[in-house]
Design a protein around this motif. Sequence first.
Motif, PDB file in Angstrom:
ATOM      1  N   SER A 119      51.791  53.551  -4.886  1.00 40.45           N
ATOM      2  CA  SER A 119      50.620  54.140  -5.532  1.00 40.45           C
ATOM      3  C   SER A 119      50.560  55.624  -5.196  1.00 40.45           C
ATOM      4  CB  SER A 119      49.334  53.446  -5.083  1.00 40.45           C
ATOM      5  OG  SER A 119      49.172  53.561  -3.679  1.00 40.45           O
ATOM      6  N   VAL A 176      47.920  53.281  -9.211  1.00 43.26           N
ATOM      7  CA  VAL A 176      48.911  52.262  -8.894  1.00 43.26           C
ATOM      8  C   VAL A 176      50.081  52.393  -9.874  1.00 43.26           C
ATOM      9  CG1 VAL A 176      49.354  49.791  -8.680  1.00 43.26           C
ATOM     10  CG2 VAL A 176      47.129  50.739  -7.997  1.00 43.26           C
ATOM     11  N   ASN A 180      53.310  50.811  -9.254  1.00 40.25           N
ATOM     12  CA  ASN A 180      53.803  49.432  -9.297  1.00 40.25           C
ATOM     13  C   ASN A 180      53.279  48.705  -8.075  1.00 40.25           C
ATOM     14  OD1 ASN A 180      55.619  50.100  -7.106  1.00 40.25           O
ATOM     15  ND2 ASN A 180      56.955  51.053  -8.642  1.00 40.25           N
ATOM     16  N   GLU A 181      53.761  47.513  -7.840  1.00 38.16           N
ATOM     17  CA  GLU A 181      53.246  46.700  -6.740  1.00 38.16           C
ATOM     18  C   GLU A 181      53.538  47.314  -5.380  1.00 38.16           C
ATOM     19  OE1 GLU A 181      54.869  42.850  -7.181  1.00 38.16           O
ATOM     20  OE2 GLU A 181      53.687  42.355  -8.965  1.00 38.16           O
ATOM     21  N   GLU A 182      54.533  48.164  -5.308  1.00 36.97           N
ATOM     22  CA  GLU A 182      54.955  48.715  -4.022  1.00 36.97           C
ATOM     23  C   GLU A 182      54.553  50.169  -3.820  1.00 36.97           C
ATOM     24  OE1 GLU A 182      59.126  48.215  -3.837  1.00 36.97           O
ATOM     25  OE2 GLU A 182      59.059  46.025  -3.752  1.00 36.97           O
TER      26      GLU A 182
END
Length: 889
Positions: free
Chosen positions: A171, A165, A167-169
């Motif tokens: 992977s 991962v 960041n949140e957006e």
Amino acid sequence: MVQLYNLHPFGSQQVVPCKLEPERFCGGGRDALFVAAGCKVEAFAVSGQELCQPRCAFSTLGRVLRLAYSEAGDYLVAIEEKNKATFLRAYVNWRSKRTENSRVCIRMVGHNVEAPFSETFRDQMSILEMPLSETPLCISCCPVKGDILVGCTNKLVLFSLKYQVINEEFSVLDFERSLIIHIDSITPVEISFCVGYVAVMSDLEVLILKLESDPKNGENVTHHPRKTNNPMKQAEGISDETLQLEPDDFVICQKPMELLGEKSEQSGVSVTLESTGLADEKIKYFHVQHLLYRRFAPDISSYVLSDDIKLHSLQLLPIYQTGSLTSDRKNSSQEKELLSLFCFFSLPHVGYLYMIVKSVELMSVYQYPERSQQAVLTPQFLHVITSNNLQCFTVRCSAAAAREEDPYVDTTLKACPPVSLDVCALRIQLFIGLKAICHFKNHVILLTKADPESIPERRESPKRLLSRKGTSVNLKAPPVAEAGWNLYIVNTISPVQLYKEMIDYSNTYKTAKTQSCIHLLSEAHLLVRAALMDASQLEPGEKAELLEAFRESCGHLGDCYSRLDTQHSHLALPYYKMSGLSMAEVLARVDWTVENGSQKYERGLIFYINHSLYENLDEELSEELAAKVVQMFHVAEPKQLPHILCSPSMKNIDPLTAISYLRKLDTSGFSLILVTLTKAAMALKMGDLDMYRNEMKSHPEMKLVCGFILEPRLLIQQRKGQIVPTEFAVHLKETQPGLLVASVLGLQKNNKIGIEEADSFFKVLCGKDGDTIPQLLVDLWEAQLVACLPDVVLQELFFKLTSQYIWRLSKRQPPDTVPLRTSEDLINSCSHYGLISPWVNVLISSDSLADKNCMEELSKLQLPSFHSWSHSQKTLLPASVFMFCVVHV
């Protein structure tokens, strides 16, 4: 035995526009086809029946020796060779490579990716280097989880797919070396891996293992020094000195062996696990379960042609949980649940298909007319190539999976053709110079080369192939490319189209009434069933078309089993049920023509109609069809005729026709009383009361009760899930209520009707709604108490009777019919009623109880009453009686 048919499973054909001669190729996913030649891989988009377009191309580190694609993770993995060194590399995000000169990111497996580089990784292809301490020989990708299994000398290395991962957006796909499987004495030539199941193949041996993730006693996996534990060597008494001799000094011929399940641990092959993954890994394998070991003996008669004895085409084929064939359940790739697993491997002239999930068993053996070079297994077919032929065989995977998925298969509700059905060869298609084959979706990829190899491979000594220590894997680079090659995409036709061709072909066997008709229709049925099991590949319109073909195939199989006199004639019933055909539609398909002045009805049709009429179907046959059914059973099963006439589906039968057939019966072979009651029912139906009375007087009442027990539908029927009293029951209610109550009691004693059903029957019969209790039902309760039925709960029965007595006393409500038993009758015949107490006699003689009905109810409500009742319940009775006395005395 192989059934041979000349059908057409192959449709259109197109040429793959690759520039160099393919050395390795593979396909998968939605539309991906990869072709490796030299140090380059070309990717093609395969869509539709006539379109194969180049998508991108990228360079490899060296010449590609093995190639595999994983739909989970959408990556390509390859074993490459450069300067006599081999490398294992995975190509990720390859779809983003627009041109051959586009930038590529190369990184090592397990190295963290820094966040600032996230956008770079998003838009470019990444190459993952997977370091190994030994030379990789073969690879396999798990079709469900995307993990990679790598075969090396005496060991298998598992790389688990995971995502870093960023960041949140975003992977990044990555791998972790999580497990090493040490396998003593086997050098893998091919391997296959699927959700913990591992298949390993050498030249003459196949080993199938299951990796178990449940730890025993909380133990961790550690690597132990491997010890050779080969009982066969010990049994043969081979000394260490002998084993050090050169292979050319002697020949070791080991016996062929097949070990299934737990017995496969006796193969002498030592397997140990070494965990190398991190502690936070989601799934860790702790133990190994041996499933299959099979060793083949070389044919020493073919002393020169040693290649003829080698195994090839090892493959694990998963089939996933699909739910009911008629459901609208949609399965996404993330929700795949393994239903059944199959393993295929082949010798040059014979192939073997095993089922290996709940039990390990050999399903099919495929005999090839020519020496095979390679084969691929699909849920629907087995495709085999020889030097000049592409052969298509049917498989039994869907038949085995259906039995794993649905517990009602092989019952009166559902059926499926057996796994033991003879193998069927659908087609032998001519291709010149076939060299290799692969398959994905409905595409068969073929490499052909017309000219013979200019540099034949050096053949090894057959003596070396007879010993395990002589087994080796040839990873030599292929010879230089020559002219005369082609890479074809052969598209298999849609399952529905091939199904229709099979149905048309089966019509040639219909008039002959042979087993070939059943066999071909079974093949058509399994073809459609296999396509429905692969629901993820179907469009909504295709699924609807397949479901219609599935029901139609069930109807055809029902026709066959109902028409042919075979030991499996009973299968007509479940196939007709699965077809969705009504009984009238099935009867409309029957050939009613009379041959030689007599009509013959086969067992399958009789069994289907008999069973269907016994069920409470909400279908009423027309008068014409009902007459044909009666005529059919009069000829084929006369003993069943009274039962058939009592079916709700036969409501429209002409009573005169029914009575005429009943009078023709020879009653010596079955119960005369049942025939009498059926005649009486038909007489009531046509309003002939004289005939009815004559029939009913011909037997005493107890015999009539026995007749109703033999056929409860004379009194009680069910329509649309509701209990419906018959005309016979309505007439008995008016004329012989005692016989009616005794008959229902007899049905209860013989478990032909439940307690609640009997209560509902009398309420419906007497037209009482809600809590209103008819007297006939009270008569039944009193009869139950007298008869001491074992299934009746006394406390509940006491409560129902007491409540009814008190209600009538409090409301001064007389019974709607004359009670069948007086209080004196009950005291004399039932131990649950005690003697009438003196104070009850005084109360009965008072002027306030001048009503005879009230005196009778109070006598039944006497104290002490119902001696079996508990003390707490007895206390309710004095209070109830006292309240009644205060109000009325």
